[in-house]
Each structure stands twice: as structure tokens, then as C-alpha cells.
Enzyme design. Structure first.
Site, PDB file in Angstrom:
ATOM      1  NE  ARG A  81       6.136  -0.323  -9.524  1.00 51.55           N
ATOM      2  CZ  ARG A  81       6.847   0.173  -8.508  1.00 51.55           C
ATOM      3  NH1 ARG A  81       7.101  -0.556  -7.437  1.00 51.55           N
ATOM      4  NH2 ARG A  81       7.288   1.404  -8.550  1.00 51.55           N
ATOM      5  CG  HIS A 125      12.163   2.576  -9.179  1.00 54.97           C
ATOM      6  ND1 HIS A 125      11.142   1.695  -8.872  1.00 54.97           N
ATOM      7  CD2 HIS A 125      12.904   2.654  -8.057  1.00 54.97           C
ATOM      8  CE1 HIS A 125      11.269   1.258  -7.619  1.00 54.97           C
ATOM      9  NE2 HIS A 125      12.340   1.828  -7.106  1.00 54.97           N
ATOM     10  CD  GLU A 170       9.058   3.922  -2.473  1.00 55.34           C
ATOM     11  OE1 GLU A 170      10.195   4.305  -2.130  1.00 55.34           O
ATOM     12  OE2 GLU A 170       8.553   2.872  -2.039  1.00 55.34           O
ATOM     13  CG  ASN A 296       5.758   1.335  -3.520  1.00 57.02           C
ATOM     14  OD1 ASN A 296       4.889   0.781  -4.192  1.00 57.02           O
ATOM     15  ND2 ASN A 296       6.841   1.857  -4.050  1.00 57.02           N
ATOM     16  CE1 TYR A 298       9.660  -2.774   1.144  1.00 57.87           C
ATOM     17  CE2 TYR A 298       8.877  -0.678   0.270  1.00 57.87           C
ATOM     18  CZ  TYR A 298       9.414  -1.940   0.071  1.00 57.87           C
ATOM     19  OH  TYR A 298       9.694  -2.364  -1.196  1.00 57.87           O
ATOM     20  CD  GLU A 358       8.748  -0.693  -4.274  1.00 59.56           C
ATOM     21  OE1 GLU A 358       9.370  -0.649  -3.198  1.00 59.56           O
ATOM     22  OE2 GLU A 358       9.035  -0.008  -5.270  1.00 59.56           O
TER      23      GLU A 358
END
Ligand code: FCB
Length: 451
Positions: A81, A125, A170, A296, A298, A358
Site C-alpha cells: 500500500r 494521504h 484516515e 488502521n 494502533y 495499517e
């Protein structure tokens, strides 16, 4: 169970990959007709980025991509990606394409396919053309239409070889950091006044879905940053704060796409038309069917009711008793399972197949005698991949896992100080040194292939 125990089996055809973005890796900031983006501008603001570092050169991926693709091939991944820089394709954000810009992505895609690696381009992005920011950026509705035109130019060139397309990366983080708090480009601190940025990004996404399909794109996704939201206590005030935060971070960017409506944002002083920003027909555009959802992940977020005169209906509180990354983010692998099961519960059959686009961690890595012993990253990946397998065993349809990131790169306002790569990059010499986590993942992927 040790970090070296074999991973649970994954379905044939599951995509294993790494993820990156243009400004963070490419460099070549003014080459081959590339225009100026908001990040090119923002990094020149004194103190905007740690050490006043810039992505002018970054990992020099623009020139070194063949070497980087070799690293991917040796790792054994089957997906990459990356993002296309809008300002390479349209230097001023509108009008005819810059042939040299498109030619770079053409070369990149061919080099990936040559190694059997499936390209997953993301069209945005965070590096908006400065010329569009000068016309109010994502506060302007027109930017959504410009984005769809740009998406069509890229897909016209690549959709004969590229199957998977990601519209935005995002949109929540871009809204919050870029327009509400001003710690990322374009550096605006509008607080709740930034909310129209959410709608214009979502409208851009919806318009691009149709533009991409017309240009022959087979599968279209969006990559959202999602977090489990934990209330600090069972007190109603803390529960209300958690609900308000979840509405902003998660549901604001999921409900319009999958349910065709905005969540209740009354806690932010916003009605269902987001202060007159939403026009008739917009939600139908935004809710265009998708072929996949990029997640994504985290960390989870813990919130409590705000103190008096806080300005927002929540405040962040620490998550104690868990490991923390070099970035000080809490490490909670099970949060990935929680996000995935939460999506299935909320959206049911409206949830398309999921791709983890991600997931990764920053470590204070050092090269010692040619080796980088990043056991924290190995534990992170192992834990998250196992949590993913549990969510899949519970019935969530996940088609890929793309870790952030192949190589240490320009981590936005942190400059080069946060290292997220499987490969260590010496940013003075551009030397790439695979870390222990690279070899760990390579071995696990080989086992999965042969297991
Ligand atoms: C995500 C961004 C990505 C990278 C990681 C660490 O929010 O999408 O560019 O910076 O965080």
C-alpha cells in the site's frame, strides 16, 4: 506461547503486506514537475516539525523504489500500500495531468507486479495541493469535486493493472490534527469549527468511488483510523464522554458510508446537516457501495468527562498497566479484535470485507554491530496478528494485513524521530538495515506459505 510459535493458519489468497505514504517516503519534493503540497509548506513553519526536519528527501523512495521492492519481495509480502501524491499528478490540484508524475506511479506499479506484489494505491494521504488549500482546502466543497477528477486521472492510467483502490487515508486524523488542533498540515486550529472538513472529505470519497469505477477500478476501499473507546468509569458522565468521542473518531467516518446517515453530534453543537454543510443527495453519494473497508488500528482510547471550560465533551485519560511504544502509545493487541467485532456488531451485513491497512509500532531502535534487536516490535506484530486471527475465527471477513511500515520514514510532526519500520533507515546515508522484526515476519510468512 513464544513469539516464535507458528502463527495460526490464514485463508489462501490472504494479502500480507506493508503500507506507506507518498510524503513520508518519496522525497523528490520538487522533481519532474511536482507541485507544492500543504506538507511542503507546513514543514517550513518554524517549530512545526521536531528539529525542523522535512520530507524533501525522506527515504528517497522516488529513486530507490527498486531496492525497496526487493526488500518487500525478500520479506515474502504480496501487497504494497502506497499513496499517490496529488501534486505529482496535478501540481496545482486541477487541470491536465503532469505526464512525468503519472509515469512514476506507472513504473512503480509495473515493478511491483513484476515481483508478484499487489499494489494498493491510496489517492489521498494528507498531502493536499497548496493551491487548493489557498482556496480553503477541505473547508471548501469544491475540493471534493477536484479530488474526484484527480482520482479519475490516476485510475485512467493504472486501473488496467491495479485492482484495489483506496480513496482517503484516515479522514478523522486529517480533520483533527490538520484542521481542529493544527499540529499537522495545513495547521489550522478551528476546533469544532473544523467539522465541515469531515463532510467534504466524505463527499470526495463518494464522488471518487463513482469516478474510479467509471475508469475501470475493480475494488474500492477507504482506510479509516478506528479505535476502541473505553470510558474511564461506569459513571454516566464518563459514559457520555466515551459515546461523544466514539461518535467523532469512529462513527462520523463510518455511519455515513455504511448507513447513509451522520451520527448524533449534538455534543459538539452540530445538527444533522453539520451546520448547513450537507446538501440534499450528498449522503446517497457518500453511501455508494464499497468493496472493502481499510482499518488502521494502533491503540484504544480511554476518555472521561471533561473538566469545566474544557471546550470538548471528553478528555483523554491514560491507559495504565500496558506496554507503551516509543511514541508513548499504549500497546493493546486485543483492541484490534475489539474493533473488528465492534464493526460487525454495529454494521452487520452492511460491513464489506475488511483489510487491515495499517498496524505497527515505533521503537527506539539502534543499530548495534549491524543488527537491530527490536523485540518490542516482534511482540507487537505477533500479538496483533493473533488478535486478528481470533476476530476472523469469530466470523469477521478479513482479507489482508498490511503493517505500518516497511522502512523508517518521515513521521509527520515527529520528523524522523519515531521509527515504525521493519527496516532501519539511516536518513543521512539512506542505508537500509533489516531489523530482527523483518526476519521474524519473513520466517512466519514462509511458514504460513508452507504450512
Ligand atoms: C497513521 C498514519 C501514517 C503513520 C502512522 C504511524 O495515523 O496514517 O501515515 O504516520 O499513523
Amino acid at each position: 506461547m513464544t513469539d516464535h510459535a507458528p502463527l495460526p493458519p490464514f485463508p489462501a489468497g490472504f494479502h500480507w503486506g506493508t503500507s506507506s505514504s507518498a510524503y513520508q517516503v518519496e522525497g523528490a519534493a520538487a522533481e519532474d514537475g511536482k507541485g507544492v503540497s500543504i506538507w511542503d509548506t507546513f514543514v517550513r513553519r518554524p517549530d512545526a516539525v521536531r528539529g525542523d526536519q522535512t520530507g524533501d528527501v525522506a527515504c528517497d523512495h522516488y529513486h530507490r523504489y527498486p531496492e525497496d521492492i526487493e526488500l518487500m519481495a525478500d520479506l515474502g509480502v504480496t501487497a504494497y500500500r502506497f499513496s499517490t501524491a496529488w501534486t505529482r499528478v496535478q501540481p496545482d490540484g486541477s487541470g491536465a495531468a503532469n505526464p512525468a508524475g503519472l509515469a512514476f506511479y506507472d513504473r512503480l506499479v509495473d515493478a511491483l507486479l513484476d515481483k508478484g506484489i499487489t499494489p494498493f494505491p491510496t489517492l489521498f494521504h494528507w498531502d493536499l495541493p497548496q493551491a487548493l488549500e489557498d482556496r480553503d482546502g477541505w473547508l471548501a466543497r469544491d475540493t471534493a469535486y477536484r479530488f474526484a477528477e484527480y482520482a479519475a486521472l490516476v485510475a485512467d492510467r493504472l486501473a488496467d493493472r491495479v485492482e484495489h483502490w483506496i480513496t482517503l487515508n484516515e479522514p478523522f486524523i486529517h480533520l483533527a490534527y490538520g484542521y481542529a488542533f493544527g499540529v499537522h498540515a495545513p495547521g489550522r486550529a478551528l476546533m469544532t469549527g473544523a467539522i465541515p472538513v469531515a463532510h467534504h472529505q466524505l463527499l470526495a470519497h463518494g464522488l471518487a468511488v463513482s469516478a474510479l469505477r467509471s475508469a475501470g477500478a475493480a475494488r474500492v476501499l477507504i482506510a479509516n483510523n478506528l479505535t476502541p473507546v473505553w470510558a474511564a468509569s461506569s459513571a454516566p458522565r464518563d459514559q457520555a464522554a466515551a459515546d461523544a468521542y466514539d461518535a467523532l473518531h469512529n462513527r462520523l467516518f463510518m455511519d455515513p458510508i455504511l448507513l447513509g446517515r451522520y451520527p448524533d453530534l449534538a455534543a459538539y453543537g452540530s445538527g444533522p446537516d453539520l451546520g448547513g454543510t450537507v446538501r440534499d443527495g450528498d449522503l446517497a453519494v457518500i453511501a455508494a457501495p464499497l468493496d472493502g473497508l481499510g482499518v488502521n488500528y494502533y491503540n484504544p482510547t480511554r476518555v472521561a468527562a471533561p473538566g469545566p471550560e474544557h471546550g470538548l465533551p471528553f478528555q483523554d485519560v491514560p491507559i495504565d498497566g500496558v506496554p507503551r511504544s516509543a511514541f508513548d502509545w499504549p500497546v493493546v493487541p486485543d483492541g484490534l479484535r475489539e474493533v473488528l467485532l465492534g464493526l460487525r456488531e454495529r454494521y452487520g451485513s452492511a460491513l464489506p470485507p475488511v483489510y487491515i491497512t495499517e498496524n505497527g509500532t515505533s521503537v527506539d531502535d539502534k543499530v548495534v554491530a549491524g543488527r537491530v534487536a527490536d523485540s518490542e516490535r516482534i511482540a507487537f506484530l505477533d500479538g496483533h496478528i493473533r488478535a486478528l486471527a481470533q476476530a476472523m475465527a469469530a466470523g469477521v471477513d478479513v482479507r489482508g494485513y498490511l503493517t505500518w511500515t516497511l522502512m523508517d520514514n518521515f513521521e509527520w510532526a515527529e520528523g524522523f524521530t519515531q521509527r515504525f519500520g521493519l527496516v532501519y533507515v539511516d536518513h543521512r546515508t539512506q542505508t537500509r538495515t533489516p531489523k530482527d522484526s523483518y526476519y521474524w515476519l519473513r520466517d512466519r510468512l514462509a511458514e504460513l506459505r508452507h504450512g
